[in-house]
Design an enzyme around this catalytic site. Structure first.
Site, PDB file in Angstrom:
ATOM      1  N   LYS A  53       0.837  -1.203   0.000  1.00 54.45           N
ATOM      2  CA  LYS A  53       0.000   0.000   0.000  1.00 54.45           C
ATOM      3  C   LYS A  53       0.873   1.255   0.000  1.00 54.45           C
ATOM      4  O   LYS A  53       0.586   2.229  -0.690  1.00 54.45           O
ATOM      5  CB  LYS A  53      -0.948  -0.015   1.214  1.00 54.45           C
ATOM      6  N   GLN A  97      -4.976  -1.670   9.546  1.00 54.07           N
ATOM      7  CA  GLN A  97      -4.682  -3.007   8.995  1.00 54.07           C
ATOM      8  C   GLN A  97      -5.100  -4.079  10.002  1.00 54.07           C
ATOM      9  O   GLN A  97      -4.638  -4.084  11.142  1.00 54.07           O
ATOM     10  CB  GLN A  97      -3.181  -3.103   8.678  1.00 54.07           C
ATOM     11  N   ASP A 120     -11.547   2.208   3.866  1.00 58.69           N
ATOM     12  CA  ASP A 120     -11.879   0.786   3.763  1.00 58.69           C
ATOM     13  C   ASP A 120     -13.393   0.576   3.682  1.00 58.69           C
ATOM     14  O   ASP A 120     -13.849  -0.526   3.390  1.00 58.69           O
ATOM     15  CB  ASP A 120     -11.355   0.036   5.007  1.00 58.69           C
TER      16      ASP A 120
END
Ligand code: NDP
Length: 297
Positions: A53, A97, A120
């Protein structure tokens, strides 16, 4: 004739579009959209995803802010960091994460992220907006699947879409997105009876199960579009949920693993970061075009 959907080059062209967009933003506003990634866990796969990422952000000219927290971090310290990122103007998007260290409460952490920075799409507010077809930031993997269907001009309206898997991050949001685009949607899961009878009716079949090569050719309608979200490592080799070699002989369109849905997830994360940047500055009025497709920039 089966078309193999090339997620790798599709993702590369989306990244190129995003790169042009970030260059514009830099030229016009002297700002860079930025993604903050919080790593508070020790799963080796997470460390790999976080690096990917970070690399993807650098490649498209976005800022990235990585926060690697030690295993001694407390819930209070984690929430304090999220509060700080919520208030930081340079941070357009925040990604926590998962999985977190076992002593941390991941729901509380995800809920603490400002919904406008929730790239997200996991915050309950964004989940609710998606269910009402008012979504702004949508979960990346399902959004990537929709983008694949659109960019390969695969008709969604009126199609029977069967989604195998009902997780909060893939199956359920994807089913909602397909429904909002007027597919007739069936969701299957581990308690579904006679799975094959259902999957073999699908015009669009999505496998988001996590069981290597479970979907076999006899479960697929000839000419169907098959999207394989699953990723499983077996003896150091990656497999999807679909028996690719067999099913490609039957399907009309199919995604491979690797280089199918996977690269689209990160492309959508970057796209969400740009969207978040624009929303925060009032630069976007509507998140969907007149066909109900997600605006990507
Ligand atoms: P989950 O484990 O959360 O969900 C799996 C789903 O599959 C569940 O709904 C489960 O049913 C269903 N299922 C399990 N076994 C069967 C079966 N025999 N028949 C029918 N349904 C079954 O997984 P995720 O949704 O998080 O991920 C799915 C896969 O996608 C994984 O391989 C994951 O690694 C991959 N993935 C890939 C991404 C990418 O970027 N390409 C991103 C995210 C995930 P039930 O609810 O009844 O238990």
């Amino acid at each position: 004739m089966t078309t193999i959907i090339d997620g790798k080059s599709l993702a590369a062209s989306i990244r190129a579009e995003i790169k042009a967009e970030t260059a514009n933003i830099l030229a016009e506003r002297n700002q860079k959209p930025g993604l903050a990634v919080v790593l508070a866990g020790d799963d080796p796969a997470s460390a790999v995803y976080v690096r990917l990422k970070e690399k993807a952000c650098a490649e498209v000219g976005m800022a990235s802010f990585q926060h690697n927290l030690p295993s001694t971090v407390t819930q209070k310290e984690l929430l304090a960091l999220i509060d700080k990122l919520n208030g930081d103007n340079a941070v357009s998007g925040i990604l926590i994460q998962l999985p977190l260290y076992p002593h941390l409460d991941s729901n509380a952490a995800l809920d603490r992220v400002d919904p406008g920075k929730d790239v997200d799409g996991f915050h309950p507010i964004n989940v609710g907006l998606l269910s009402q077809n008012l979504a702004t930031l949508m979960p990346c993997t399902p959004a990537g699947c929709m983008e694949m269907l659109d960019r390969y001009n695969i008709p969604i309206e009126g199609a029977h879409a069967v989604v195998v898997g009902r997780s909060n991050i893939v199956g359920k949001p994807l089913a909602a997105m397909l429904l909002h685009r007027n597919a007739t949607v069936t969701i299957c899961h581990s308690r579904t009876r006679d799975l094959k009878a259902i999957t073999s009716q699908a015009d669009i079949l999505v496998a988001a199960i996590g069981r290597p090569r479970m979907v076999t050719a006899d479960m697929v309608k000839p000419g169907a579009t098959v999207l394989d979200v699953g990723i499983s490592k077996v003896e150091n080799k990656l497999y999807g949920d679909v028996d690719f070699e067999q099913v490609k002989e039957v399907a009309g369109f199919i995604t491979p693993v690797p280089f199918g849905v996977g690269p689209m997830t990160i492309a959508m994360l970057l796209s969400n970061t740009i969207l978040a940047y624009k929303m925060q500055r009032g630069l976007i009025v509507s998140m969907q075009d007149d066909k109900g497709r997600k605006v990507t920039g």
